[in-house]
Design a protein around this motif. Sequence first.
Motif, short mmCIF file in Angstrom:
data_model
loop_
_atom_site.label_atom_id
_atom_site.label_comp_id
_atom_site.label_asym_id
_atom_site.label_seq_id
_atom_site.Cartn_x
_atom_site.Cartn_y
_atom_site.Cartn_z
N UNK A 1 1.03 -1.26 0.00
CA UNK A 1 0.73 0.30 -0.11
C UNK A 1 1.14 1.25 0.09
N UNK A 2 0.75 2.18 -0.55
CA UNK A 2 1.51 3.68 -1.09
C UNK A 2 1.40 4.17 0.72
N UNK A 3 2.01 4.81 0.97
CA UNK A 3 2.28 6.20 1.94
C UNK A 3 1.51 7.41 1.96
N UNK A 4 0.65 7.48 2.42
CA UNK A 4 -0.02 8.84 2.58
C UNK A 4 0.53 9.88 3.42
N UNK A 5 1.82 9.97 2.58
CA UNK A 5 2.78 11.28 3.54
C UNK A 5 3.73 10.69 2.45
N UNK A 6 4.48 11.72 2.14
CA UNK A 6 5.52 12.30 2.26
C UNK A 6 6.85 11.19 2.04
N UNK A 7 7.55 10.25 1.20
CA UNK A 7 8.49 9.26 1.89
C UNK A 7 10.33 9.94 2.15
N UNK A 8 10.45 9.59 2.86
CA UNK A 8 11.96 9.97 3.24
C UNK A 8 12.70 8.53 3.22
N UNK A 9 13.82 8.73 2.87
CA UNK A 9 15.65 7.75 3.13
C UNK A 9 16.07 8.03 3.85
N UNK A 10 16.56 7.58 4.68
CA UNK A 10 17.38 7.51 5.75
C UNK A 10 18.59 6.40 5.66
N UNK A 11 20.16 7.19 5.73
CA UNK A 11 20.75 6.05 5.83
C UNK A 11 21.28 5.70 6.86
N UNK A 12 21.68 4.72 7.57
CA UNK A 12 22.55 5.04 9.05
C UNK A 12 21.73 4.67 9.96
N UNK A 13 19.95 4.65 9.80
CA UNK A 13 19.26 4.34 11.00
C UNK A 13 19.51 3.94 11.35
N UNK A 14 19.81 2.67 11.41
CA UNK A 14 19.60 2.01 12.59
C UNK A 14 20.48 2.45 13.86
N UNK A 15 20.46 3.45 14.85
CA UNK A 15 21.09 3.93 15.78
C UNK A 15 21.72 5.62 15.48
N UNK A 16 21.71 6.12 17.16
CA UNK A 16 22.57 7.03 17.18
C UNK A 16 21.86 8.18 16.60
N UNK A 17 22.82 9.49 15.53
CA UNK A 17 21.79 10.45 14.98
C UNK A 17 21.08 9.94 13.06
N UNK A 18 20.87 8.80 12.79
CA UNK A 18 20.10 8.19 12.07
C UNK A 18 18.84 8.06 12.50
N UNK A 19 19.25 7.59 13.60
CA UNK A 19 17.87 6.83 14.29
C UNK A 19 16.73 8.19 14.78
N UNK A 20 18.33 8.96 15.42
CA UNK A 20 17.09 10.01 15.34
C UNK A 20 16.96 11.17 14.75
N UNK A 21 17.15 11.25 13.48
CA UNK A 21 16.75 11.68 12.53
C UNK A 21 15.83 11.19 11.60
N UNK A 22 16.17 10.13 11.75
CA UNK A 22 14.75 8.97 11.23
C UNK A 22 13.05 9.56 11.88
N UNK A 23 13.59 9.39 13.34
CA UNK A 23 12.34 9.69 14.01
C UNK A 23 11.71 10.96 14.29
N UNK A 24 12.49 11.99 13.86
CA UNK A 24 12.07 13.54 13.69
C UNK A 24 11.34 13.50 12.37
#
Length: 248
Positions: A1-24
Amino acid sequence: MAPTHKVAVVTGAGRGIGRAVAARLAEDGYHVVAADRDADGARESAEAIRGSGGQAEALALDVTDRTAVLNAFAELRQRLGRVDALVNNAMWITYAPLVDFDEDTVDGMFGIGVKAAIWTMQAAVPLMRAQGGGAIVNLSSPAAVRSVPGGALYAAVKGAVTSLTLQSAGELGRDGIRVNAVMPGSVPTDGARAVVDDAGFRLRMSRTPVGRLGRPEDIAAAVAFLLSPDAAFVSGHVLAADGGFLVT
């Protein structure tokens, strides 16, 4: 199913700054693709976002593998229909005297720090062009412009990322694609603590005018701004989110 919002890809999102960026970005209304070569880390980030009511999915991806990256973005395009934002955060760091770096270390750091950013941008740009625009944020470092003990190779990598950002902004602006970078100050994530000891962090804090080290959320806020409509006229900019470190 297509998302209802815009799509953002975050690399290195598994921890640290990447995880915080993904959450924000999820808080800001994006459907987040949390990409990391650590499949468990990517899954945990996506689950945490969904647990907080956001939209996210995990993507196990080795961003140093150009074919894998191109295939992953092609699949995202087919399934989600778009990629509006790309955050190149993935990095591997080691500090050592310049004369001690071997070929494997050089290849490894440039592979994940520079080549991976090129591969993801090559994959994302055609999608962004087709949909009329998008925004890219690369993670640079004050090491690109300031001497850091043992940081010659790291500086070379982040200097390349900074130049890539500026050149790409000029090349892609007419396509409606904005390209910017964030220079994070010292942030004591688990990854950073693996290469910087307590004395190193105390030194970095003493050289930071605001009197504290950074938090992953500080960097995530800077990234979110550059991706936001408030930065619609900002491109080719390197935003230092460093507590004033660069002015000392």
